[in-house]
Design a protein around this motif. Structure first.
Motif, short mmCIF file in Angstrom:
data_model
loop_
_atom_site.label_atom_id
_atom_site.label_comp_id
_atom_site.label_asym_id
_atom_site.label_seq_id
_atom_site.Cartn_x
_atom_site.Cartn_y
_atom_site.Cartn_z
N LEU A 17 0.83 -1.21 0.00
CA LEU A 17 0.00 0.00 0.00
C LEU A 17 0.86 1.26 0.00
O LEU A 17 0.56 2.21 -0.71
N LEU A 18 1.92 1.25 0.78
CA LEU A 18 2.80 2.42 0.83
C LEU A 18 3.48 2.66 -0.51
O LEU A 18 3.66 3.81 -0.92
N SER A 19 3.81 1.59 -1.21
CA SER A 19 4.43 1.78 -2.53
C SER A 19 3.41 2.36 -3.51
O SER A 19 3.78 3.11 -4.42
N LEU A 20 2.15 2.07 -3.32
CA LEU A 20 1.10 2.63 -4.18
C LEU A 20 0.90 4.12 -3.92
O LEU A 20 0.37 4.82 -4.78
N PHE A 21 1.29 4.61 -2.75
CA PHE A 21 1.18 6.05 -2.47
C PHE A 21 1.95 6.85 -3.52
O PHE A 21 1.55 7.94 -3.89
N LYS A 22 3.09 6.33 -3.97
CA LYS A 22 3.92 7.06 -4.93
C LYS A 22 3.46 6.84 -6.37
O LYS A 22 3.73 7.65 -7.24
N ASP A 23 2.80 5.75 -6.61
CA ASP A 23 2.31 5.41 -7.94
C ASP A 23 1.21 6.38 -8.30
O ASP A 23 0.34 6.67 -7.50
N ARG A 24 1.22 6.89 -9.48
CA ARG A 24 0.17 7.83 -9.90
C ARG A 24 -0.87 7.13 -10.77
O ARG A 24 -1.29 7.64 -11.80
N SER A 25 -1.30 5.96 -10.35
CA SER A 25 -2.32 5.23 -11.08
C SER A 25 -3.65 5.40 -10.35
O SER A 25 -3.74 6.09 -9.33
N GLU A 26 -4.66 4.74 -10.86
CA GLU A 26 -5.97 4.81 -10.20
C GLU A 26 -5.92 4.22 -8.79
O GLU A 26 -6.72 4.56 -7.94
N TYR A 27 -4.96 3.34 -8.54
CA TYR A 27 -4.86 2.70 -7.24
C TYR A 27 -4.23 3.59 -6.18
O TYR A 27 -4.49 3.42 -5.00
N SER A 28 -3.42 4.55 -6.60
CA SER A 28 -2.76 5.42 -5.62
C SER A 28 -3.76 6.24 -4.83
O SER A 28 -3.54 6.54 -3.66
N SER A 29 -4.86 6.60 -5.44
CA SER A 29 -5.87 7.38 -4.72
C SER A 29 -6.65 6.54 -3.72
O SER A 29 -7.21 7.06 -2.77
N ARG A 30 -6.65 5.23 -3.91
CA ARG A 30 -7.38 4.33 -3.01
C ARG A 30 -6.50 3.78 -1.89
O ARG A 30 -7.01 3.34 -0.86
N ALA A 31 -5.20 3.79 -2.09
CA ALA A 31 -4.27 3.20 -1.12
C ALA A 31 -4.40 3.80 0.28
O ALA A 31 -4.44 3.05 1.27
N PRO A 32 -4.48 5.13 0.44
CA PRO A 32 -4.62 5.68 1.80
C PRO A 32 -5.90 5.21 2.51
O PRO A 32 -5.87 4.91 3.70
N LEU A 33 -6.98 5.12 1.78
CA LEU A 33 -8.24 4.65 2.38
C LEU A 33 -8.12 3.20 2.81
O LEU A 33 -8.54 2.83 3.91
N GLU A 64 -0.73 17.39 -1.05
CA GLU A 64 -0.20 18.61 -1.70
C GLU A 64 -0.38 18.56 -3.20
O GLU A 64 -0.61 19.59 -3.84
N ASN A 65 -0.25 17.39 -3.80
CA ASN A 65 -0.35 17.20 -5.24
C ASN A 65 -1.27 16.03 -5.54
O ASN A 65 -0.80 14.96 -5.91
N PRO A 66 -2.57 16.22 -5.38
CA PRO A 66 -3.49 15.08 -5.46
C PRO A 66 -3.60 14.44 -6.84
O PRO A 66 -3.94 13.28 -6.95
N GLY A 67 -3.34 15.17 -7.87
CA GLY A 67 -3.50 14.60 -9.21
C GLY A 67 -4.97 14.47 -9.55
O GLY A 67 -5.86 14.87 -8.79
N PRO A 68 -5.27 13.90 -10.70
CA PRO A 68 -6.68 13.78 -11.13
C PRO A 68 -7.45 12.78 -10.28
O PRO A 68 -6.91 11.78 -9.85
#
Length: 70
Positions: A17-33, A64-68
């Motif tokens: 999950l932490l590695s997905l925090f850096k990934d800018r895919s659709e999964y990165s927005s779900r990883a924190p939840l 800071e940089n949420p992305g789309p």
């Protein structure tokens, strides 16, 4: 959440999950939840994640940089 799971499940999933925090895919927005849900019932695990990983730093970067929004 009150669902029981094998204790190693959280330990195994947290690095992914932490590695997905850096990934800018659709999964990165779900990883924190998903991380929040996973550790919500375990204060010791919350503390461990906060102290032993850079999860808070990564979360701050996402905020800071949420992305789309996906």
């Amino acid at each position: 959440m009150n669902q029981e799971y094998h204790p190693n499940v959280a330990s195994d999933l947290i690095p992914t999950l932490l590695s997905l925090f850096k990934d800018r895919s659709e999964y990165s927005s779900r990883a924190p939840l998903i991380l929040a849900i996973l550790i919500s019932d375990d204060e010791d695990l919350q503390l461990k994640v906060a102290l032993e990983t850079d999860a808070l730093k990564r979360l701050a970067e996402i905020m800071e940089n949420p992305g789309p929004v996906q």
